[in-house]
Design a protein around this motif. Structure first.
Motif, PDB file in Angstrom:
ATOM      1  N   ILE A 102       0.812  -1.213   0.000  1.00  0.00           N
ATOM      2  CA  ILE A 102       0.000   0.000   0.000  1.00  0.00           C
ATOM      3  C   ILE A 102       0.849   1.269   0.000  1.00  0.00           C
ATOM      4  CG2 ILE A 102      -1.763   1.301   1.248  1.00  0.00           C
ATOM      5  CD1 ILE A 102      -2.748  -1.290  -0.045  1.00  0.00           C
ATOM      6  N   ILE A 103       1.857   1.339   0.846  1.00  0.00           N
ATOM      7  CA  ILE A 103       2.623   2.588   0.937  1.00  0.00           C
ATOM      8  C   ILE A 103       3.967   2.503   0.219  1.00  0.00           C
ATOM      9  CG2 ILE A 103       1.496   3.227   3.089  1.00  0.00           C
ATOM     10  CD1 ILE A 103       4.015   2.496   4.595  1.00  0.00           C
ATOM     11  N   GLY A 104       4.478   1.307  -0.010  1.00  0.00           N
ATOM     12  CA  GLY A 104       5.703   1.140  -0.762  1.00  0.00           C
ATOM     13  C   GLY A 104       6.962   1.469   0.032  1.00  0.00           C
ATOM     14  N   PHE A 105       7.832   0.495   0.190  1.00  0.00           N
ATOM     15  CA  PHE A 105       9.148   0.705   0.800  1.00  0.00           C
ATOM     16  C   PHE A 105      10.013  -0.480   0.419  1.00  0.00           C
ATOM     17  CE2 PHE A 105       6.173  -0.951   3.975  1.00  0.00           C
ATOM     18  CZ  PHE A 105       6.771  -2.145   4.371  1.00  0.00           C
ATOM     19  N   ASP A 106      11.313  -0.324   0.583  1.00  0.00           N
ATOM     20  CA  ASP A 106      12.249  -1.342   0.118  1.00  0.00           C
ATOM     21  C   ASP A 106      12.842  -2.158   1.262  1.00  0.00           C
ATOM     22  OD1 ASP A 106      12.402  -0.445  -2.818  1.00  0.00           O
ATOM     23  OD2 ASP A 106      12.815   1.398  -1.703  1.00  0.00           O
ATOM     24  N   ARG A 107      13.213  -1.484   2.347  1.00  0.00           N
ATOM     25  CA  ARG A 107      13.798  -2.157   3.500  1.00  0.00           C
ATOM     26  C   ARG A 107      13.039  -1.767   4.754  1.00  0.00           C
ATOM     27  NH1 ARG A 107      19.654  -0.474   1.180  1.00  0.00           N
ATOM     28  NH2 ARG A 107      18.280   0.918   0.017  1.00  0.00           N
ATOM     29  N   TRP A 108      13.197  -2.553   5.813  1.00  0.00           N
ATOM     30  CA  TRP A 108      12.406  -2.278   7.004  1.00  0.00           C
ATOM     31  C   TRP A 108      13.077  -2.855   8.242  1.00  0.00           C
ATOM     32  CZ3 TRP A 108      10.820  -6.715   9.528  1.00  0.00           C
ATOM     33  CH2 TRP A 108      10.839  -7.895   8.781  1.00  0.00           C
TER      34      TRP A 108
ATOM     35  N   PRO B 284       9.804  10.863  -1.199  1.00  0.00           N
ATOM     36  CA  PRO B 284       9.564  10.732   0.246  1.00  0.00           C
ATOM     37  C   PRO B 284       8.148  10.233   0.517  1.00  0.00           C
ATOM     38  CG  PRO B 284      10.513  12.885  -0.300  1.00  0.00           C
ATOM     39  CD  PRO B 284      10.108  12.255  -1.592  1.00  0.00           C
ATOM     40  N   PHE B 285       7.946   9.747   1.724  1.00  0.00           N
ATOM     41  CA  PHE B 285       6.602   9.357   2.159  1.00  0.00           C
ATOM     42  C   PHE B 285       5.709  10.599   2.203  1.00  0.00           C
ATOM     43  CE2 PHE B 285       9.316   6.012   3.853  1.00  0.00           C
ATOM     44  CZ  PHE B 285       8.591   4.863   3.555  1.00  0.00           C
TER      45      PHE B 285
ATOM     46  N   HIS C 115      -2.081   1.155  26.445  1.00  0.00           N
ATOM     47  CA  HIS C 115      -1.293   0.617  27.552  1.00  0.00           C
ATOM     48  C   HIS C 115       0.196   0.936  27.439  1.00  0.00           C
ATOM     49  CE1 HIS C 115      -4.897  -1.495  28.780  1.00  0.00           C
ATOM     50  NE2 HIS C 115      -5.019  -1.936  27.542  1.00  0.00           N
ATOM     51  N   GLY C 116       0.632   1.495  26.322  1.00  0.00           N
ATOM     52  CA  GLY C 116       2.039   1.849  26.190  1.00  0.00           C
ATOM     53  C   GLY C 116       2.549   1.652  24.786  1.00  0.00           C
ATOM     54  N   CYS C 117       3.841   1.909  24.609  1.00  0.00           N
ATOM     55  CA  CYS C 117       4.511   1.703  23.324  1.00  0.00           C
ATOM     56  C   CYS C 117       5.292   0.394  23.415  1.00  0.00           C
ATOM     57  CB  CYS C 117       5.458   2.867  23.014  1.00  0.00           C
ATOM     58  SG  CYS C 117       6.403   2.632  21.486  1.00  0.00           S
ATOM     59  N   TRP C 118       5.028  -0.519  22.478  1.00  0.00           N
ATOM     60  CA  TRP C 118       5.581  -1.875  22.547  1.00  0.00           C
ATOM     61  C   TRP C 118       6.625  -2.148  21.474  1.00  0.00           C
ATOM     62  CZ3 TRP C 118       4.153  -3.692  27.047  1.00  0.00           C
ATOM     63  CH2 TRP C 118       2.994  -3.164  27.620  1.00  0.00           C
ATOM     64  N   GLY C 119       6.884  -1.165  20.638  1.00  0.00           N
ATOM     65  CA  GLY C 119       7.892  -1.339  19.607  1.00  0.00           C
ATOM     66  C   GLY C 119       7.763  -0.268  18.541  1.00  0.00           C
ATOM     67  N   TRP C 120       8.557  -0.412  17.486  1.00  0.00           N
ATOM     68  CA  TRP C 120       8.549   0.550  16.385  1.00  0.00           C
ATOM     69  C   TRP C 120       8.730  -0.187  15.069  1.00  0.00           C
ATOM     70  CZ3 TRP C 120      11.030   1.175  20.979  1.00  0.00           C
ATOM     71  CH2 TRP C 120      10.719   2.314  21.737  1.00  0.00           C
ATOM     72  N   PHE C 121       8.071   0.341  14.031  1.00  0.00           N
ATOM     73  CA  PHE C 121       8.264  -0.167  12.684  1.00  0.00           C
ATOM     74  C   PHE C 121       8.883   0.938  11.844  1.00  0.00           C
ATOM     75  CE2 PHE C 121       6.705  -0.842   8.292  1.00  0.00           C
ATOM     76  CZ  PHE C 121       7.405  -2.017   8.041  1.00  0.00           C
ATOM     77  N   ASP C 122      10.048   0.660  11.264  1.00  0.00           N
ATOM     78  CA  ASP C 122      10.750   1.598  10.388  1.00  0.00           C
ATOM     79  C   ASP C 122      10.644   1.095   8.952  1.00  0.00           C
ATOM     80  OD1 ASP C 122      11.578   2.225  12.970  1.00  0.00           O
ATOM     81  OD2 ASP C 122      13.617   2.738  12.369  1.00  0.00           O
ATOM     82  N   ALA C 123      10.136   1.937   8.052  1.00  0.00           N
ATOM     83  CA  ALA C 123      10.048   1.608   6.633  1.00  0.00           C
ATOM     84  C   ALA C 123      11.017   2.509   5.873  1.00  0.00           C
ATOM     85  CB  ALA C 123       8.624   1.808   6.121  1.00  0.00           C
ATOM     86  N   HIS C 124      11.923   1.895   5.099  1.00  0.00           N
ATOM     87  CA  HIS C 124      12.950   2.648   4.368  1.00  0.00           C
ATOM     88  C   HIS C 124      12.654   2.649   2.872  1.00  0.00           C
ATOM     89  CE1 HIS C 124      15.372   2.586   8.018  1.00  0.00           C
ATOM     90  NE2 HIS C 124      15.404   1.276   8.015  1.00  0.00           N
ATOM     91  N   ARG C 125      12.729   3.810   2.262  1.00  0.00           N
ATOM     92  CA  ARG C 125      12.683   3.905   0.809  1.00  0.00           C
ATOM     93  C   ARG C 125      14.081   4.173   0.266  1.00  0.00           C
ATOM     94  NH1 ARG C 125       7.096   7.330  -0.546  1.00  0.00           N
ATOM     95  NH2 ARG C 125       5.691   5.533  -0.283  1.00  0.00           N
ATOM     96  N   ASP C 126      14.311   3.757  -0.982  1.00  0.00           N
ATOM     97  CA  ASP C 126      15.596   4.018  -1.618  1.00  0.00           C
ATOM     98  C   ASP C 126      15.762   5.508  -1.906  1.00  0.00           C
ATOM     99  OD1 ASP C 126      16.261   1.368  -1.552  1.00  0.00           O
ATOM    100  OD2 ASP C 126      15.736   0.972  -3.655  1.00  0.00           O
TER     101      ASP C 126
ATOM    102  N   GLY D  70      16.919   6.306   1.386  1.00  0.00           N
ATOM    103  CA  GLY D  70      16.468   7.693   1.322  1.00  0.00           C
ATOM    104  C   GLY D  70      15.600   8.013   2.520  1.00  0.00           C
ATOM    105  N   ASP D  71      14.327   8.277   2.273  1.00  0.00           N
ATOM    106  CA  ASP D  71      13.438   8.634   3.372  1.00  0.00           C
ATOM    107  C   ASP D  71      13.105   7.408   4.223  1.00  0.00           C
ATOM    108  OD1 ASP D  71      11.943  10.301   4.955  1.00  0.00           O
ATOM    109  OD2 ASP D  71      10.175  10.289   3.643  1.00  0.00           O
ATOM    110  N   THR D  72      12.851   7.659   5.512  1.00  0.00           N
ATOM    111  CA  THR D  72      12.445   6.612   6.451  1.00  0.00           C
ATOM    112  C   THR D  72      11.209   7.077   7.191  1.00  0.00           C
ATOM    113  OG1 THR D  72      14.686   5.745   6.770  1.00  0.00           O
ATOM    114  CG2 THR D  72      13.094   5.318   8.514  1.00  0.00           C
ATOM    115  N   ALA D  73      10.197   6.212   7.244  1.00  0.00           N
ATOM    116  CA  ALA D  73       9.004   6.472   8.043  1.00  0.00           C
ATOM    117  C   ALA D  73       9.063   5.580   9.275  1.00  0.00           C
ATOM    118  CB  ALA D  73       7.737   6.190   7.244  1.00  0.00           C
ATOM    119  N   ILE D  74       8.749   6.152  10.428  1.00  0.00           N
ATOM    120  CA  ILE D  74       8.781   5.420  11.696  1.00  0.00           C
ATOM    121  C   ILE D  74       7.423   5.553  12.360  1.00  0.00           C
ATOM    122  CG2 ILE D  74       9.935   5.101  13.914  1.00  0.00           C
ATOM    123  CD1 ILE D  74      11.603   7.393  11.474  1.00  0.00           C
ATOM    124  N   VAL D  75       6.851   4.406  12.771  1.00  0.00           N
ATOM    125  CA  VAL D  75       5.599   4.428  13.518  1.00  0.00           C
ATOM    126  C   VAL D  75       5.831   3.722  14.839  1.00  0.00           C
ATOM    127  CG1 VAL D  75       4.774   2.340  12.339  1.00  0.00           C
ATOM    128  CG2 VAL D  75       3.144   3.803  13.550  1.00  0.00           C
ATOM    129  N   ALA D  76       5.390   4.353  15.921  1.00  0.00           N
ATOM    130  CA  ALA D  76       5.447   3.730  17.232  1.00  0.00           C
ATOM    131  C   ALA D  76       4.256   2.798  17.380  1.00  0.00           C
ATOM    132  CB  ALA D  76       5.446   4.788  18.337  1.00  0.00           C
TER     133      ALA D  76
END
Length: 363
Positions: free
Chosen positions: A38-44, A149-150, A133-144, A122-128
């Motif tokens: 859906i959003i497109g990224f290369d590495r994560w 950019p996102f 109940h709290g923050c349990w981790g993060w997902f980083d999506a990397h584009r070339d 290139g650009d990186t999107a980060i979602v907590a």
């Protein structure tokens, strides 16, 4: 560019997967495929986190800067970088990008300039991965670097699904873990230099390192396990109150990693690794089981040895209300007695389950 319909279907599919019985690893793999379409990224990268200190632990990833991960974490938690995981976890909308936070000049991010740019990111999107109940981790999506950019639609989707991404992480953390019949080492200490090189360590510390997740992979990259770097960096930068984290070792033991500067050494840092105490695991496991703030307060008093009458006086509530709270806590944790409750929330792994479907509150 995805359509509104496609993004809505993505939300629905992720929601369905998060409430299914699939393992946390299967969920992460499927969620990556869904989000990528859906959003497109290369590495994560998908890392776990301590909801108390907002320090990232181990995780899973598909990128090619593994050997430079230690330096990336040092730069991210050194106090000067942008779009950091802990900062994003505190935002009203728990998402951000390097392009937005650098106003289009990615080189203003030290970790991008030194670690991500050399491998073509290139650009990186980060979602907590954050819920009530709290923050349990993060997902980083990397584009070339050759990609655009996102955009805000991408970030809106990530923000919308943040609680959905959090639930399987929290559910996995809440599940009972039966420690193996392996004696945990006594407390161990490592000494790191100002630039986070390992100078010396005790024998128990080496045994603890071998028990941390992905230890062999990190060793093959010539680095210590990932959680040590943000903890040591925070201690070096004077944030000692946050220079700690809880990690579940491969033998099922909850481990406390904490760091502090050594006096009179020119900046060396002591990192201690030891078995976590029941008091230290109480809050994170109570949150993971979906307990409210009042329920966590009551459980802490119960673990402290207070009976119903004493808890009633301490909280200025009736004994009937105490019993009602305990019934709710028992239902959320799947236990039938106060003894089992204490075991379940102290990292003892003595509780067989937590509900007919193995689900925690909020599923």
């Amino acid at each position: 560019m995805s359509t509104t319909r496609q993004r809505d279907r993505c939300r629905e599919r992720l929601e369905g997967m998060s409430r299914s019985d699939m393992s946390v690893d299967s969920f992460r793999n499927e969620a990556v495929l869904e989000l990528r379409s859906i959003i497109g990224f290369d590495r994560w990268c998908w890392s776990l986190g301590d909801p108390d200190t907002l320090v990232p632990g181990c995780g899973v990833a598909d990128h090619d800067y593994g050997p430079a991960l230690a330096r990336a974490l040092e730069l991210e938690f050194g106090g000067q970088d942008v779009a950091t995981k802990d900062a994003i976890a505190r935002r009203a909308r728990p998402v951000g990008t390097l392009s937005n936070d650098t106003h289009g000049d990615l080189a203003r991010s030290a970790r991008w300039d030194e670690v991500l740019r050399p491998v073509g990111i290139g650009d990186t999107a980060i979602v907590a991965c954050r819920d009530a109940h709290g923050c349990w981790g993060w997902f980083d999506a990397h584009r070339d670097r050759s990609d655009e950019p996102f955009v805000d639609d991408d970030l809106m989707l990530l923000a919308d699904v943040a609680p959905t991404l959090a639930l399987p992480l929290r559910r996995d953390l809440a599940r009972s873990r039966e420690p193996r019949e392996v004696d945990s080492p006594p407390s161990g200490t490592l000494v790191l230099s100002l630039d986070l090189r390992l100078l010396s360590h005790t024998e128990p510390a080496r045994r603890w390192l071998d028990l941390l997740p992905a230890a062999q992979l990190f060793a093959s990259w010539g680095m210590l396990p990932a959680p040590l770097y943000p903890v040591a960096t925070l201690a070096r930068e004077g944030a000692s109150q946050r220079a700690r984290t809880l990690v579940c070792a491969t033998n099922g033991t909850w481990v406390r990693i904490e760091a502090a500067p050594l006096m009179g050494t020119g900046g060396d840092i002591a990192v201690t690794i030891r078995s976590a105490t029941p008091a230290e695991t109480l809050d994170v496991l109570s949150r993971a089981r979906g307990l409210t703030g009042r329920e966590r307060e009551l459980v802490a008093l119960l673990v402290g040895g207070l009976d119903t009458s004493a808890i009633s006086r301490r909280l200025s509530i009736s004994q009937y209300t105490v019993q009602d709270h305990l019934k709710s806590v028992f239902a959320k944790t799947g236990v039938r007695s106060r003894r089992e409750l204490v075991a379940a929330l102290s990292g003892g792994g003595l509780v067989p389950g937590h509900g007919p479907n193995g689900h925690v509150d909020g599923d």
